[in-house]
Design a protein around this motif. Sequence first.
Motif, PDB file in Angstrom:
ATOM      1  N   ARG A  94      84.744 -38.300 -58.119  1.00 30.29           N
ATOM      2  CA  ARG A  94      86.007 -37.588 -58.334  1.00 30.29           C
ATOM      3  C   ARG A  94      87.210 -38.487 -58.046  1.00 30.29           C
ATOM      4  NH1 ARG A  94      85.323 -32.074 -55.160  1.00 30.29           N
ATOM      5  NH2 ARG A  94      87.516 -31.905 -55.706  1.00 30.29           N
ATOM      6  N   VAL A  95      87.120 -39.306 -56.993  1.00 28.22           N
ATOM      7  CA  VAL A  95      88.210 -40.237 -56.663  1.00 28.22           C
ATOM      8  C   VAL A  95      88.411 -41.224 -57.811  1.00 28.22           C
ATOM      9  CG1 VAL A  95      88.875 -42.155 -55.165  1.00 28.22           C
ATOM     10  CG2 VAL A  95      88.030 -40.037 -54.153  1.00 28.22           C
ATOM     11  N   LEU A  96      87.303 -41.775 -58.315  1.00 29.50           N
ATOM     12  CA  LEU A  96      87.414 -42.766 -59.389  1.00 29.50           C
ATOM     13  C   LEU A  96      87.929 -42.158 -60.692  1.00 29.50           C
ATOM     14  CD1 LEU A  96      84.172 -44.794 -58.635  1.00 29.50           C
ATOM     15  CD2 LEU A  96      86.547 -45.558 -58.324  1.00 29.50           C
ATOM     16  N   ARG A  97      87.722 -40.871 -60.895  1.00 26.29           N
ATOM     17  CA  ARG A  97      88.269 -40.190 -62.079  1.00 26.29           C
ATOM     18  C   ARG A  97      89.748 -39.839 -61.902  1.00 26.29           C
ATOM     19  NH1 ARG A  97      84.385 -37.947 -65.703  1.00 26.29           N
ATOM     20  NH2 ARG A  97      82.286 -38.207 -64.881  1.00 26.29           N
ATOM     21  N   THR A  98      90.184 -39.663 -60.656  1.00 25.25           N
ATOM     22  CA  THR A  98      91.543 -39.189 -60.376  1.00 25.25           C
ATOM     23  C   THR A  98      92.547 -40.314 -60.179  1.00 25.25           C
ATOM     24  OG1 THR A  98      90.575 -37.244 -59.300  1.00 25.25           O
ATOM     25  CG2 THR A  98      92.896 -37.691 -58.851  1.00 25.25           C
ATOM     26  N   TYR A  99      92.140 -41.371 -59.482  1.00 22.13           N
ATOM     27  CA  TYR A  99      93.059 -42.458 -59.121  1.00 22.13           C
ATOM     28  C   TYR A  99      92.740 -43.728 -59.907  1.00 22.13           C
ATOM     29  CZ  TYR A  99      94.387 -39.776 -54.948  1.00 22.13           C
ATOM     30  OH  TYR A  99      94.851 -38.823 -54.080  1.00 22.13           O
ATOM     31  N   PRO A 100      93.769 -44.507 -60.236  1.00 18.23           N
ATOM     32  CA  PRO A 100      93.515 -45.808 -60.868  1.00 18.23           C
ATOM     33  C   PRO A 100      93.013 -46.813 -59.834  1.00 18.23           C
ATOM     34  CG  PRO A 100      95.858 -45.536 -60.484  1.00 18.23           C
ATOM     35  CD  PRO A 100      95.206 -44.231 -60.089  1.00 18.23           C
ATOM     36  N   LEU A 101      92.269 -47.791 -60.290  1.00 19.00           N
ATOM     37  CA  LEU A 101      91.826 -48.872 -59.413  1.00 19.00           C
ATOM     38  C   LEU A 101      92.964 -49.859 -59.225  1.00 19.00           C
ATOM     39  CD1 LEU A 101      88.237 -49.562 -60.772  1.00 19.00           C
ATOM     40  CD2 LEU A 101      88.813 -48.834 -58.462  1.00 19.00           C
TER      41      LEU A 101
END
Length: 153
Positions: free
Chosen positions: A25-32
Amino acid sequence: MPGLFVLLLLLLQLRHGRRLDVCERVLRTYPLEYRSRVDHRGSDWLLLGTVHTLKLPIRGQHGARTMRALNASMTRRRPRGTQAGAWFAGDPAFGGVLIVPDSGDMLFLQPAGWERCEAERREADPQRRAMATEAGIAHLLEKEPKTIVALGG
């Protein structure tokens, strides 16, 4: 007694599944975002996994945030290659995910001083709080379970 051990293992696996779900969910929500240097400050062997203490530099600010990190794959080894830099997705006041390119490690992060960041989380703008909620990091997720230790014999 073996049944209690199996139950404990199942509970730890459920926590692991929850950790992986939050990482996704974090990787879908925030950019790297690339962080040029992440310092490893130590590790503690706990029931929930090996908890690493990392210093994560914050873009546009002086200093670095101290974070608690757990390997998403449940391995207990020290993350290698953080000094060369890593990719971070998340919000340092709420937590996030760190991906170390040299070793392929994916770490779930939370602020080491969760209580100390409470004011920053509370004062965060609504969009920032909404993103943390969507990513599943708005509340403390990983904490050492309470255990009963029998003393004496």
